[in-house]
Design a protein around this motif. Sequence first.
Motif: not given
Length: 136
Positions: A52-54, A68, A71-73, A75, A82, A84, A114
Amino acid sequence: MKLAEESEMDLVMISANANPPVCRIMDYGKFLYEQTKKVKEAKKNQKVVNIKEIRLSPTIEEHDIEIKANNARKFLQDEDKVKVTVRFRGREADYSYKGNSILDLFVSKIEDVCVVEKAAKLEGRNMIMILAPKRA
């Protein structure tokens, strides 16, 4: 061939290059069925890793980074990686050190879930970092 015909099975050449060639008497249809069954089982057991891209910008505010990061958490808890990205536009590229500080702040918000798989690196006008979920 006579033995195969008598047992109503197929004569299958296993290794044609050997001297003499190696053959086996078997039910070839059943053999193919079992092979496809093994392939399906192996496919079912493998884990597909999604990335997934942020995207962030160098002028992002603290609260936006927090959103953001949350959201990454999500994913990462779903076992996805992720990516970034801090995108520099125009003259922002001259201040690439700000991208490093933003990425460090981003990681500090979610470091409990992460691991940094690939450290921050400037690639053209983007600074990219890849995060992977922490293993239990």
